[in-house]
Design a protein around this motif. Sequence first.
Motif, PDB file in Angstrom:
ATOM      1  N   VAL A  38      33.971  37.105  35.333  1.00 19.55           N
ATOM      2  CA  VAL A  38      33.900  37.811  36.624  1.00 19.55           C
ATOM      3  C   VAL A  38      32.983  37.036  37.580  1.00 19.55           C
ATOM      4  O   VAL A  38      33.326  36.825  38.751  1.00 19.55           O
ATOM      5  CB  VAL A  38      33.416  39.270  36.428  1.00 19.55           C
ATOM      6  CG1 VAL A  38      33.099  39.937  37.763  1.00 19.55           C
ATOM      7  CG2 VAL A  38      34.471  40.073  35.666  1.00 19.55           C
ATOM      8  N   HIS A  39      31.853  36.573  37.069  1.00 26.31           N
ATOM      9  CA  HIS A  39      30.912  35.790  37.890  1.00 26.31           C
ATOM     10  C   HIS A  39      31.567  34.513  38.440  1.00 26.31           C
ATOM     11  O   HIS A  39      31.418  34.196  39.622  1.00 26.31           O
ATOM     12  CB  HIS A  39      29.667  35.431  37.067  1.00 26.31           C
ATOM     13  CG  HIS A  39      28.795  34.428  37.740  1.00 26.31           C
ATOM     14  ND1 HIS A  39      27.982  34.746  38.812  1.00 26.31           N
ATOM     15  CD2 HIS A  39      28.634  33.085  37.541  1.00 26.31           C
ATOM     16  CE1 HIS A  39      27.365  33.654  39.229  1.00 26.31           C
ATOM     17  NE2 HIS A  39      27.728  32.632  38.487  1.00 26.31           N
ATOM     18  N   VAL A  40      32.295  33.820  37.590  1.00 30.94           N
ATOM     19  CA  VAL A  40      32.993  32.579  37.993  1.00 30.94           C
ATOM     20  C   VAL A  40      34.004  32.863  39.114  1.00 30.94           C
ATOM     21  O   VAL A  40      34.095  32.113  40.093  1.00 30.94           O
ATOM     22  CB  VAL A  40      33.697  31.950  36.763  1.00 30.94           C
ATOM     23  CG1 VAL A  40      34.804  30.991  37.176  1.00 30.94           C
ATOM     24  CG2 VAL A  40      32.679  31.251  35.873  1.00 30.94           C
ATOM     25  N   ARG A  49      34.058  41.969  43.538  1.00 30.22           N
ATOM     26  CA  ARG A  49      33.858  42.447  42.161  1.00 30.22           C
ATOM     27  C   ARG A  49      35.131  43.078  41.578  1.00 30.22           C
ATOM     28  O   ARG A  49      35.494  42.789  40.432  1.00 30.22           O
ATOM     29  CB  ARG A  49      32.666  43.424  42.158  1.00 30.22           C
ATOM     30  CG  ARG A  49      32.355  44.184  40.890  1.00 30.22           C
ATOM     31  CD  ARG A  49      31.808  43.426  39.717  1.00 30.22           C
ATOM     32  NE  ARG A  49      30.813  42.404  39.945  1.00 30.22           N
ATOM     33  CZ  ARG A  49      29.942  42.021  39.002  1.00 30.22           C
ATOM     34  NH1 ARG A  49      29.907  42.651  37.836  1.00 30.22           N
ATOM     35  NH2 ARG A  49      29.123  41.020  39.232  1.00 30.22           N
ATOM     36  N   ASP A  50      35.829  43.889  42.369  1.00 28.16           N
ATOM     37  CA  ASP A  50      37.050  44.560  41.888  1.00 28.16           C
ATOM     38  C   ASP A  50      38.187  43.571  41.626  1.00 28.16           C
ATOM     39  O   ASP A  50      38.869  43.658  40.602  1.00 28.16           O
ATOM     40  CB  ASP A  50      37.530  45.617  42.893  1.00 28.16           C
ATOM     41  CG  ASP A  50      36.681  46.873  42.868  1.00 28.16           C
ATOM     42  OD1 ASP A  50      35.748  46.957  42.034  1.00 28.16           O
ATOM     43  OD2 ASP A  50      36.949  47.776  43.677  1.00 28.16           O
ATOM     44  N   GLU A  51      38.391  42.626  42.558  1.00 26.95           N
ATOM     45  CA  GLU A  51      39.438  41.599  42.386  1.00 26.95           C
ATOM     46  C   GLU A  51      39.133  40.737  41.162  1.00 26.95           C
ATOM     47  O   GLU A  51      40.028  40.435  40.363  1.00 26.95           O
ATOM     48  CB  GLU A  51      39.490  40.675  43.609  1.00 26.95           C
ATOM     49  CG  GLU A  51      39.963  41.318  44.892  1.00 26.95           C
ATOM     50  CD  GLU A  51      39.705  40.472  46.147  1.00 26.95           C
ATOM     51  OE1 GLU A  51      40.408  40.700  47.135  1.00 26.95           O
ATOM     52  OE2 GLU A  51      38.798  39.599  46.133  1.00 26.95           O
ATOM     53  N   ALA A  52      37.873  40.329  41.043  1.00 26.61           N
ATOM     54  CA  ALA A  52      37.459  39.460  39.937  1.00 26.61           C
ATOM     55  C   ALA A  52      37.668  40.162  38.595  1.00 26.61           C
ATOM     56  O   ALA A  52      38.171  39.562  37.644  1.00 26.61           O
ATOM     57  CB  ALA A  52      35.997  39.048  40.114  1.00 26.61           C
ATOM     58  N   THR A  53      37.317  41.448  38.547  1.00 26.18           N
ATOM     59  CA  THR A  53      37.470  42.231  37.311  1.00 26.18           C
ATOM     60  C   THR A  53      38.947  42.370  36.952  1.00 26.18           C
ATOM     61  O   THR A  53      39.323  42.214  35.779  1.00 26.18           O
ATOM     62  CB  THR A  53      36.813  43.619  37.477  1.00 26.18           C
ATOM     63  OG1 THR A  53      35.429  43.432  37.792  1.00 26.18           O
ATOM     64  CG2 THR A  53      36.939  44.447  36.210  1.00 26.18           C
ATOM     65  N   SER A  54      39.769  42.608  37.963  1.00 24.28           N
ATOM     66  CA  SER A  54      41.208  42.756  37.739  1.00 24.28           C
ATOM     67  C   SER A  54      41.836  41.459  37.208  1.00 24.28           C
ATOM     68  O   SER A  54      42.633  41.491  36.251  1.00 24.28           O
ATOM     69  CB  SER A  54      41.848  43.206  39.056  1.00 24.28           C
ATOM     70  OG  SER A  54      43.226  42.993  39.026  1.00 24.28           O
ATOM     71  N   ILE A  55      41.464  40.317  37.787  1.00 28.87           N
ATOM     72  CA  ILE A  55      41.994  39.022  37.313  1.00 28.87           C
ATOM     73  C   ILE A  55      41.500  38.743  35.890  1.00 28.87           C
ATOM     74  O   ILE A  55      42.284  38.336  35.021  1.00 28.87           O
ATOM     75  CB  ILE A  55      41.590  37.874  38.274  1.00 28.87           C
ATOM     76  CG1 ILE A  55      42.272  38.063  39.640  1.00 28.87           C
ATOM     77  CG2 ILE A  55      41.939  36.504  37.678  1.00 28.87           C
ATOM     78  CD1 ILE A  55      41.718  37.168  40.748  1.00 28.87           C
ATOM     79  N   MET A  56      40.219  38.961  35.652  1.00 30.79           N
ATOM     80  CA  MET A  56      39.648  38.724  34.318  1.00 30.79           C
ATOM     81  C   MET A  56      40.383  39.554  33.261  1.00 30.79           C
ATOM     82  O   MET A  56      40.739  39.041  32.188  1.00 30.79           O
ATOM     83  CB  MET A  56      38.140  39.046  34.343  1.00 30.79           C
ATOM     84  CG  MET A  56      37.413  38.843  33.020  1.00 30.79           C
ATOM     85  SD  MET A  56      37.668  40.166  31.833  1.00 30.79           S
ATOM     86  CE  MET A  56      36.826  41.525  32.676  1.00 30.79           C
ATOM     87  N   LEU A  57      40.620  40.846  33.555  1.00 27.63           N
ATOM     88  CA  LEU A  57      41.296  41.728  32.587  1.00 27.63           C
ATOM     89  C   LEU A  57      42.750  41.301  32.373  1.00 27.63           C
ATOM     90  O   LEU A  57      43.268  41.381  31.257  1.00 27.63           O
ATOM     91  CB  LEU A  57      41.228  43.194  33.052  1.00 27.63           C
ATOM     92  CG  LEU A  57      39.855  43.852  32.889  1.00 27.63           C
ATOM     93  CD1 LEU A  57      39.849  45.249  33.512  1.00 27.63           C
ATOM     94  CD2 LEU A  57      39.444  43.926  31.406  1.00 27.63           C
ATOM     95  N   HIS A  58      43.385  40.828  33.455  1.00 32.77           N
ATOM     96  CA  HIS A  58      44.757  40.305  33.336  1.00 32.77           C
ATOM     97  C   HIS A  58      44.777  39.123  32.361  1.00 32.77           C
ATOM     98  O   HIS A  58      45.631  39.059  31.466  1.00 32.77           O
ATOM     99  CB  HIS A  58      45.295  39.897  34.710  1.00 32.77           C
ATOM    100  CG  HIS A  58      46.610  39.203  34.660  1.00 32.77           C
ATOM    101  ND1 HIS A  58      47.812  39.866  34.769  1.00 32.77           N
ATOM    102  CD2 HIS A  58      46.912  37.887  34.462  1.00 32.77           C
ATOM    103  CE1 HIS A  58      48.798  38.978  34.652  1.00 32.77           C
ATOM    104  NE2 HIS A  58      48.285  37.776  34.469  1.00 32.77           N
TER     105      HIS A  58
END
Length: 100
Positions: A38-40, A49-58
């Motif tokens: 998420v940090h990356v 934060r929301d976009e990053a979390t969504s991509i990471m979980l994908h």
Amino acid sequence: DDDTHTSVVIRARTKPRKPAMYKVLMLNDDYTPMEFVVHVLERFFQKNRDEATSIMLHVHKRGVGVCGVFTYEVAESKVSQVMDLARQNQHPLQCTIEKD
Ligand code: TYC
């Protein structure tokens, strides 16, 4: 010989080509902490934060995901920056580029 009278005219392209675009792909692994990914995504790909979390979980669920689409040089630079930070933190995180 007839060849001596042969000529070929090739017009130069005047219309500039749109640059080829490349996806930066993030790959899943079993060890890199979710928070680091998420940090990356926030730091190098301008995700909130929301976009990053969504991509990471994908990526976590599907194995691979798109971080962004860039020209070749920018895409290569993103990959280097991500891999350098991952290495510094001893995470096996991998990312790569693919022609769009
Ligand atoms: N699978 C990792 C974990 O369970 C999290 C992870 C997500 C790792 C995305 C890499 O690109 C990645 N900690």
